[in-house]
Design an enzyme around this catalytic site. Structure first.
Site, PDB file in Angstrom:
ATOM      1  N   ARG A 156       0.865  -1.194  -0.034  1.00 53.88           N
ATOM      2  CA  ARG A 156      -0.019  -0.046   0.021  1.00 53.88           C
ATOM      3  C   ARG A 156       0.896   1.285   0.145  1.00 53.88           C
ATOM      4  O   ARG A 156       2.141   1.217   0.116  1.00 53.88           O
ATOM      5  CB  ARG A 156      -0.899  -0.038   1.225  1.00 53.88           C
ATOM      6  CG  ARG A 156      -0.138  -0.386   2.593  1.00 53.88           C
ATOM      7  CD  ARG A 156      -0.739   0.473   3.766  1.00 53.88           C
ATOM      8  NE  ARG A 156      -0.532   1.817   3.569  1.00 53.88           N
ATOM      9  CZ  ARG A 156       0.539   2.450   3.853  1.00 53.88           C
ATOM     10  NH1 ARG A 156       1.776   1.926   3.938  1.00 53.88           N
ATOM     11  NH2 ARG A 156       0.702   3.755   3.564  1.00 53.88           N
ATOM     12  N   GLY A 157       0.324   2.704  -0.146  1.00 49.22           N
ATOM     13  CA  GLY A 157       0.975   3.708  -0.244  1.00 49.22           C
ATOM     14  C   GLY A 157       1.304   3.955  -1.527  1.00 49.22           C
ATOM     15  O   GLY A 157       1.560   2.947  -2.577  1.00 49.22           O
ATOM     16  N   ALA A 158       0.763   4.959  -2.241  1.00 47.37           N
ATOM     17  CA  ALA A 158       0.695   5.270  -3.887  1.00 47.37           C
ATOM     18  C   ALA A 158       2.019   5.030  -4.358  1.00 47.37           C
ATOM     19  O   ALA A 158       1.817   4.274  -5.277  1.00 47.37           O
ATOM     20  CB  ALA A 158       0.422   6.886  -3.923  1.00 47.37           C
ATOM     21  N   ARG A 178      -7.253  -0.668  -7.063  1.00 45.82           N
ATOM     22  CA  ARG A 178      -7.518   0.711  -6.200  1.00 45.82           C
ATOM     23  C   ARG A 178      -7.644   1.803  -7.096  1.00 45.82           C
ATOM     24  O   ARG A 178      -6.688   1.984  -8.204  1.00 45.82           O
ATOM     25  CB  ARG A 178      -6.576   0.513  -5.255  1.00 45.82           C
ATOM     26  CG  ARG A 178      -6.548  -0.454  -4.299  1.00 45.82           C
ATOM     27  CD  ARG A 178      -5.615  -0.070  -3.170  1.00 45.82           C
ATOM     28  NE  ARG A 178      -6.218   0.825  -2.103  1.00 45.82           N
ATOM     29  CZ  ARG A 178      -5.659   1.406  -1.191  1.00 45.82           C
ATOM     30  NH1 ARG A 178      -4.479   1.310  -0.897  1.00 45.82           N
ATOM     31  NH2 ARG A 178      -6.462   2.079  -0.208  1.00 45.82           N
ATOM     32  N   ASP A 181      -1.918  10.834  -2.530  1.00 43.83           N
ATOM     33  CA  ASP A 181      -2.294   9.752  -3.559  1.00 43.83           C
ATOM     34  C   ASP A 181      -2.495  10.138  -4.904  1.00 43.83           C
ATOM     35  O   ASP A 181      -2.379   9.620  -5.933  1.00 43.83           O
ATOM     36  CB  ASP A 181      -3.382   9.113  -3.273  1.00 43.83           C
ATOM     37  CG  ASP A 181      -2.944   8.034  -2.059  1.00 43.83           C
ATOM     38  OD1 ASP A 181      -3.022   8.179  -1.039  1.00 43.83           O
ATOM     39  OD2 ASP A 181      -2.915   6.723  -2.321  1.00 43.83           O
ATOM     40  N   ASN A 229      -5.536  12.460   0.001  1.00 43.23           N
ATOM     41  CA  ASN A 229      -4.711  11.492   0.942  1.00 43.23           C
ATOM     42  C   ASN A 229      -5.488  10.742   1.647  1.00 43.23           C
ATOM     43  O   ASN A 229      -6.694  10.952   1.820  1.00 43.23           O
ATOM     44  CB  ASN A 229      -3.599  12.367   1.392  1.00 43.23           C
ATOM     45  CG  ASN A 229      -2.589  11.466   2.131  1.00 43.23           C
ATOM     46  OD1 ASN A 229      -1.935  10.683   1.708  1.00 43.23           O
ATOM     47  ND2 ASN A 229      -2.209  11.947   3.587  1.00 43.23           N
ATOM     48  N   LYS A 230      -5.044  10.272   2.598  1.00 37.99           N
ATOM     49  CA  LYS A 230      -5.765   9.179   3.307  1.00 37.99           C
ATOM     50  C   LYS A 230      -6.925   9.940   4.437  1.00 37.99           C
ATOM     51  O   LYS A 230      -6.459  11.152   4.814  1.00 37.99           O
ATOM     52  CB  LYS A 230      -4.802   8.552   4.313  1.00 37.99           C
ATOM     53  CG  LYS A 230      -5.598   7.683   5.573  1.00 37.99           C
ATOM     54  CD  LYS A 230      -6.238   6.614   5.035  1.00 37.99           C
ATOM     55  CE  LYS A 230      -5.536   5.654   4.104  1.00 37.99           C
ATOM     56  NZ  LYS A 230      -6.379   4.877   3.460  1.00 37.99           N
TER      57      LYS A 230
HETATM   58  O1  MRU Z   1      -4.820   3.171   1.770  1.00 41.67           O
HETATM   59  P1  MRU Z   1      -3.357   3.517   2.122  1.00 41.67           P
HETATM   60  O2  MRU Z   1      -2.579   2.762   2.921  1.00 41.67           O
HETATM   61  O3  MRU Z   1      -2.609   2.979   0.511  1.00 41.67           O
HETATM   62  O4  MRU Z   1      -3.241   5.221   1.738  1.00 41.67           O
HETATM   63  C1  MRU Z   1      -1.787   5.560   1.949  1.00 41.67           C
HETATM   64  C2  MRU Z   1      -1.645   6.980   1.902  1.00 41.67           C
HETATM   65  O5  MRU Z   1      -2.984   7.602   2.173  1.00 41.67           O
HETATM   66  C3  MRU Z   1      -0.373   7.675   1.951  1.00 41.67           C
HETATM   67  O6  MRU Z   1      -0.438   8.894   2.727  1.00 41.67           O
HETATM   68  C4  MRU Z   1      -0.244   8.113   0.355  1.00 41.67           C
HETATM   69  O7  MRU Z   1      -0.308   6.800  -0.296  1.00 41.67           O
HETATM   70  C5  MRU Z   1       1.252   8.524   0.261  1.00 41.67           C
HETATM   71  S1  MRU Z   1       2.318   7.325   0.577  1.00 41.67           S
HETATM   72  C6  MRU Z   1       3.918   7.927   0.095  1.00 41.67           C
END
Ligand code: MRU
Length: 369
Positions: A46-48, A113, A260, A270-271
Site C-alpha cells: 500500500r501507499g501510492a 484501487r 495519492d 490523501n488518507k
Molecule cells: O490506503 P493506503 O494505506 O494505501 O493510503 C496511503 C496514503 O494515504 C499515503 O499517505 C499516500 O499513499 C502517500 S504514500 C507515500
C-alpha cells in the site's frame, strides 16, 4: 536505512506483508497476477508509490505467467531484478499475444484501487514500453522488464531528492504531526512525508513526531510508529480525534503528509482524515505540507472534486483487527481518502523542488519540468 518494501526476484514479486506489521515482518512471494491483485486490494502492499511499483511488477508477473505456459522447456523464471531476462526461445509465440496478455493485465491491475495516480502512471509507462519496445516477443519482454526495473530504480532516487528538498522545512525542536504512513513501506524504501523527516534527522536536526493512529486500518499506529521506532526518532501516538486538542494546546508546529493524487490545481487526495488536519492548520496558523513525487500529479484532472475516491467495505469501520466493535447491522461510511483544497496547502515538496502555495499556474509550470 532503506526498507526493501517491494522487489522482483526470480519470477516472483516480493512484498513485505504490511497487514502483519508490526507483529511480524514477513516477505510474501507473489507468483501470479491474481495474488498480486489480492495483495493490492487488501493493502498488503500500500501507499501510492509502492502501489505504482506493484502495478509495474504486476505487468511483468503477467508476462511471466503467460510465458510459463507458452515457452517450450521454460526456464525456472524469466525475469529477475538482478539478472534481468533469462534467454528463451520465442518460437511459436506472437507479438500480438504478448501485447494482449499485457493489456488484459493492465485492465485487471487498474481495477484494484482507484485513487493513487501512481498506479495508473506506472501501468501507462510499462504499457508504452511494451508497445514501442520492439517487434518480436523476446524484445517486447526485454523492454517491458527494463521499464519496470527502471521505474523501481528511479523511484528510490526520487524519494531521496524529496527528502533533500523537504528537510529544509524542518527545524530543531519542532513538533511535527503526520497522518497514515508515507514512509519506506509506502514507497520504494525511503518515503515521501517521512522521507522529509528522515532526511532532516540524518542531517542532525532533532524534533518530535506526533503520529495519528489513522483509523480504520491504523497505518499510523502500525506502520509509521514502527518505522520511527526502527530509526529511534521520538514520537507519540494519538487517536485521530485527539489532533484538534493537540493544536489547541499549541503543541503542533507543522503537519507533513503524503499524497495519492494531486489535481492540476494543487488539490490533494490523501488518507481520510488529512483534510481535517489541513483545516486545523489553517485555524491555528500552522504550515500544512504535502510531499509527493511527480508521478502522483494527475494533470488531466482539473480539481480535487474529480479525483476518484475509493470507498472500502464497512467492516473495516465496524471492526478492529477483525473483531467487531459495533452492534450487528450498524452501517458504516468508509471513504479511504479525502481531498484537501490547494488553498490550505503551504507547499508541496517534490523531487524537482518545493511548490509553495500551489495553484494551477504553478502546477502547469511544474508539469513542464
Ligand atoms: O490506503 P493506503 O494505506 O494505501 O493510503 C496511503 C496514503 O494515504 C499515503 O499517505 C499516500 O499513499 C502517500 S504514500 C507515500
Amino acid at each position: 536505512m532503506i526498507l526493501p518494501t517491494i522487489d522482483y526476484r526470480k519470477g516472483r514479486v516480493e512484498i513485505i506483508d504490511q497487514t502483519l506489521l508490526p507483529g511480524r515482518l514477513r516477505v510474501l512471494r507473489l507468483r501470479s497476477l491474481a495474488e498480486l491483485e489480492e495483495a493490492i486490494g487488501s493493502l498488503r502492499v500500500r501507499g501510492a508509490p509502492a502501489i505504482g511499483l506493484a502495478a509495474a511488477y504486476g505487468m511483468l508477473l503477467s508476462l511471466e505467467e503467460h510465458l510459463r505456459k507458452r515457452v517450450k522447456g521454460a526456464p525456472r523464471y524469466f525475469f529477475d531484478r538482478g539478472s534481468f531476462v533469462t534467454p528463451f526461445s520465442d518460437a511459436g509465440i506472437s507479438a500480438g499475444e504478448i501485447r494482449r496478455a499485457l493489456e488484459s493485465a493492465r485492465k485487471r491491475i487498474a481495477a484494484t484501487r482507484p485513487t493513487a495516480a501512481n498506479l495508473f502512471w506506472a501501468l501507462d509507462r510499462v504499457a508504452h514500453a511494451a508497445r514501442h519496445g520492439g517487434r518480436d516477443p523476446f524484445e517486447i519482454c526485454c523492454s517491458t522488464a527494463a521499464e519496470a526495473f527502471w521505474i523501481h530504480h528511479e523511484e528510490l532516487e526520487i524519494e531521496l531528492a524529496i527528502g533533500r528538498n523537504g528537510e529544509r522545512l524542518i527545524r530543531d525542536g519542532m513538533n511535527v504531526l503526520t497522518h497514515c504512513n508515507a514512509g519506506g513501506l509506502a514507497t520504494a524504501g525511503f518515503g515521501t512525508a517521512l522521507g522529509v523527516l528522515y532526511a532532516a534527522w540524518e542531517k542532525g536536526k532533532r524534533f518530535h513526531v506526533y503520529v495519528d493512529e489513522t483509523r480504520p486500518l491504523l497505518q499510523g499506529a502500525r506502520l509509521t510508529a514502527w518505522e520511527l521506532s526502527r530509526r529511534r526518532i521520538p514520537h507519540t501516538l494519538l487517536c485521530d480525534g485527539a489532533a484538534a486538542s493537540l493544536f489547541a494546546a499549541g503543541k503542533v508546529d507543522a503537519v507533513v503528509v503524503g499524497a495519492d493524487r494531486v489535481a492540476a490545481n494543487g488539490d490533494t487526495a490523501n488518507k481520510v482524515g488529512t483534510l481535517g488536519l489541513a483545516v486545523l492548520c489553517a485555524r491555528y496558523k500552522r504550515p500544512f505540507y504535502v510531499a509527493a513525487p511527480a508521478s502522483t500529479f494527475d494533470h488531466s484532472i482539473p480539481a480535487g472534486s474529480s479525483i476518484p475516491i475509493e470507498e472500502r467495505g464497512g467492516r473495516e469501520v465496524t471492526s478492529i483487527g477483525g473483531r467487531r466493535i459495533a452492534p450487528e447491522g450498524t452501517r458504516a461510511y468508509n471513504p479511504a481518502f479525502d481531498v484537501t483544497p490547494a488553498t490550505l496547502v503551504r507547499a508541496i515538496v517534490t523531487e524537482r523542488g518545493v511548490i509553495k502555495h500551489p495553484n494551477s499556474a504553478k502546477i502547469r509550470l511544474f508539469a513542464k519540468g
